[in-house]
Design a protein around this motif. Sequence first.
Motif, mmCIF file in Angstrom:
data_model
loop_
_atom_site.group_PDB
_atom_site.id
_atom_site.type_symbol
_atom_site.label_atom_id
_atom_site.label_comp_id
_atom_site.label_asym_id
_atom_site.label_seq_id
_atom_site.Cartn_x
_atom_site.Cartn_y
_atom_site.Cartn_z
ATOM 1 N N PHE A 296 0.817 -1.222 0.000
ATOM 2 C CA PHE A 296 0.000 0.000 0.000
ATOM 3 C C PHE A 296 0.851 1.273 0.000
ATOM 4 C CE2 PHE A 296 0.612 -1.785 4.201
ATOM 5 C CZ PHE A 296 1.186 -0.737 4.895
ATOM 6 N N VAL A 297 2.188 1.137 0.024
ATOM 7 C CA VAL A 297 3.042 2.337 0.058
ATOM 8 C C VAL A 297 3.202 2.917 -1.346
ATOM 9 C CG1 VAL A 297 4.254 1.641 2.169
ATOM 10 C CG2 VAL A 297 5.207 0.997 -0.061
ATOM 11 N N GLU A 298 3.714 4.153 -1.407
ATOM 12 C CA GLU A 298 3.709 4.872 -2.697
ATOM 13 C C GLU A 298 4.530 4.204 -3.798
ATOM 14 O OE1 GLU A 298 7.118 8.138 -1.358
ATOM 15 O OE2 GLU A 298 5.020 8.742 -1.460
ATOM 16 N N SER B 19 -7.666 0.572 1.964
ATOM 17 C CA SER B 19 -8.162 0.720 0.599
ATOM 18 C C SER B 19 -7.695 -0.452 -0.276
ATOM 19 C CB SER B 19 -7.676 2.058 0.038
ATOM 20 O OG SER B 19 -7.936 2.123 -1.331
ATOM 21 N N VAL B 20 -6.412 -0.802 -0.165
ATOM 22 C CA VAL B 20 -5.874 -1.931 -0.945
ATOM 23 C C VAL B 20 -6.549 -3.238 -0.512
ATOM 24 C CG1 VAL B 20 -3.810 -3.332 -1.394
ATOM 25 C CG2 VAL B 20 -3.651 -0.835 -1.453
ATOM 26 N N CYS B 21 -6.686 -3.432 0.799
ATOM 27 C CA CYS B 21 -7.301 -4.681 1.279
ATOM 28 C C CYS B 21 -8.763 -4.795 0.850
ATOM 29 C CB CYS B 21 -7.169 -4.786 2.795
ATOM 30 S SG CYS B 21 -5.467 -5.087 3.315
ATOM 31 N N ARG B 22 -9.450 -3.653 0.791
ATOM 32 C CA ARG B 22 -10.862 -3.685 0.353
ATOM 33 C C ARG B 22 -10.968 -3.906 -1.157
ATOM 34 N NH1 ARG B 22 -12.151 1.212 4.528
ATOM 35 N NH2 ARG B 22 -12.439 -0.096 6.376
ATOM 36 N N ASP B 23 -9.951 -3.476 -1.895
ATOM 37 C CA ASP B 23 -9.942 -3.706 -3.348
ATOM 38 C C ASP B 23 -9.615 -5.162 -3.689
ATOM 39 O OD1 ASP B 23 -10.609 -1.112 -3.907
ATOM 40 O OD2 ASP B 23 -8.563 -0.453 -4.386
ATOM 41 N N LEU C 198 0.034 -1.178 -9.116
ATOM 42 C CA LEU C 198 -0.443 -2.174 -8.148
ATOM 43 C C LEU C 198 -1.211 -3.345 -8.785
ATOM 44 C CD1 LEU C 198 -0.440 -2.923 -5.143
ATOM 45 C CD2 LEU C 198 -2.633 -1.755 -4.951
ATOM 46 N N PRO C 199 -2.131 -3.106 -9.745
ATOM 47 C CA PRO C 199 -2.844 -4.255 -10.337
ATOM 48 C C PRO C 199 -1.897 -5.286 -10.962
ATOM 49 C CG PRO C 199 -3.940 -2.204 -10.908
ATOM 50 C CD PRO C 199 -2.641 -1.823 -10.261
ATOM 51 N N GLN C 200 -0.835 -4.791 -11.615
ATOM 52 C CA GLN C 200 0.146 -5.715 -12.227
ATOM 53 C C GLN C 200 0.929 -6.482 -11.148
ATOM 54 O OE1 GLN C 200 -0.574 -2.620 -13.096
ATOM 55 N NE2 GLN C 200 -0.008 -2.115 -15.205
ATOM 56 N N VAL C 201 1.240 -5.771 -10.065
ATOM 57 C CA VAL C 201 1.959 -6.400 -8.941
ATOM 58 C C VAL C 201 1.112 -7.537 -8.355
ATOM 59 C CG1 VAL C 201 2.749 -6.004 -6.547
ATOM 60 C CG2 VAL C 201 3.350 -4.369 -8.353
ATOM 61 N N MET C 202 -0.183 -7.267 -8.193
ATOM 62 C CA MET C 202 -1.100 -8.287 -7.659
ATOM 63 C C MET C 202 -1.242 -9.466 -8.626
ATOM 64 S SD MET C 202 -2.056 -7.365 -4.672
ATOM 65 C CE MET C 202 -2.411 -5.958 -3.602
ATOM 66 N N GLU C 203 -1.304 -9.150 -9.906
ATOM 67 C CA GLU C 203 -1.439 -10.198 -10.921
ATOM 68 C C GLU C 203 -0.207 -11.112 -10.926
ATOM 69 O OE1 GLU C 203 -3.100 -12.621 -13.540
ATOM 70 O OE2 GLU C 203 -4.121 -11.068 -12.383
ATOM 71 N N ARG C 204 0.973 -10.495 -10.822
ATOM 72 C CA ARG C 204 2.210 -11.297 -10.786
ATOM 73 C C ARG C 204 2.242 -12.177 -9.536
ATOM 74 N NH1 ARG C 204 4.484 -6.605 -13.246
ATOM 75 N NH2 ARG C 204 5.164 -5.672 -11.257
ATOM 76 N N GLY D 86 18.294 -5.506 -5.256
ATOM 77 C CA GLY D 86 18.597 -4.172 -5.790
ATOM 78 C C GLY D 86 17.390 -3.545 -6.451
ATOM 79 N N LYS D 87 16.416 -4.382 -6.822
ATOM 80 C CA LYS D 87 15.173 -3.858 -7.410
ATOM 81 C C LYS D 87 14.103 -3.769 -6.328
ATOM 82 C CE LYS D 87 16.069 -6.280 -11.767
ATOM 83 N NZ LYS D 87 15.673 -7.471 -12.535
ATOM 84 N N ARG D 88 12.996 -3.112 -6.632
ATOM 85 C CA ARG D 88 11.856 -3.051 -5.708
ATOM 86 C C ARG D 88 11.338 -4.473 -5.467
ATOM 87 N NH1 ARG D 88 6.113 -1.092 -8.007
ATOM 88 N NH2 ARG D 88 6.444 -3.073 -9.073
ATOM 89 N N ASN D 89 11.079 -4.789 -4.228
ATOM 90 C CA ASN D 89 10.551 -6.118 -3.913
ATOM 91 C C ASN D 89 9.032 -6.134 -4.089
ATOM 92 O OD1 ASN D 89 10.653 -8.782 -3.138
ATOM 93 N ND2 ASN D 89 11.075 -8.379 -0.984
ATOM 94 N N GLU D 90 8.473 -7.309 -4.364
ATOM 95 C CA GLU D 90 7.021 -7.464 -4.454
ATOM 96 C C GLU D 90 6.653 -8.886 -4.054
ATOM 97 O OE1 GLU D 90 5.731 -8.260 -8.870
ATOM 98 O OE2 GLU D 90 6.916 -6.421 -8.839
ATOM 99 N N SER D 91 5.371 -9.104 -3.809
ATOM 100 C CA SER D 91 4.924 -10.381 -3.232
ATOM 101 C C SER D 91 5.235 -11.610 -4.096
ATOM 102 C CB SER D 91 3.429 -10.326 -2.917
ATOM 103 O OG SER D 91 3.218 -9.497 -1.786
#
Length: 258
Positions: A10-12, A48-52, A18-24, A216-221
């Motif tokens: 949920f951070v900037e 907001s993210v959790c409700r989406d 975000l939709p692509q991050v969730m899809e991955r 070194g890159k942004r981390n994601e789930s």
Amino acid sequence: MLIDTHSHLFVEEFTEDLPQVMERARKAGVSYIFMPNIDSTTIDAMLSVCRDYPGFCYPMIGLHPTSVNESYEQELAVVHKYLSTSNEFVAIGEIGLDLYWDKTFLKEQILAFEKQIEWALEYSLPIVIHSREAFEYIYKVMEPYKKTALTGIFHSFTGTSEEAAKLLEFEGFMLGINGVVTFKKSTLPETLTTVPLERIVLETDSPYLTPVPNRGKRNESANVKDILMKVAEIYQITPKRVEEGTSVNALKVFGIRK
């Protein structure tokens, strides 16, 4: 079924895609993402993210130790207001102590940590503990709760076998293992050989602590799968067994049934 037990999506850093991050994450096999709060400025974005993404993302409520300062009581009042008026939170977190950046508010950090532990017991919620350069203090605060119903996760565990053994004395707690386990100079693989699989959960701490090969890159789930592969290698078992074991552990902590 993969579970990311600690992710700040949920951070900037994620506002653009975000939709692509969730899809991955879904494509990588992630079924649940648990989101720890930071302070009063992050609650709206997190909810907001959790409700989406209902049934996929779950929020926690808490005051992060690096947000503790002279006005920490006002921040705690916000946490308490949400706790007492909403039942959508699955844990109190992330809470704890951080002496890496600044020791100025150590006393306030301890008071905030203790207060939130008490609320966890009152509301029957697990806690997610942040500990940085603060192991002895954390242990000292936690020790009186050893025989209570308190449960939770020692987030981002990177300690020694001796420290792991001391934390495992808290029977309702898991150790959160993230990208640090893949780092070249990490001693965590060695430590994990002394920790039963039944006592660990996987986490990314996105957008931080990205595992190899994307360090070194942004981390994601989605990157939780890289942590899974490394853990399987350490335990010398199949990724499937790590996936199943750590998922059961995570759902047990957060009180969610498949």
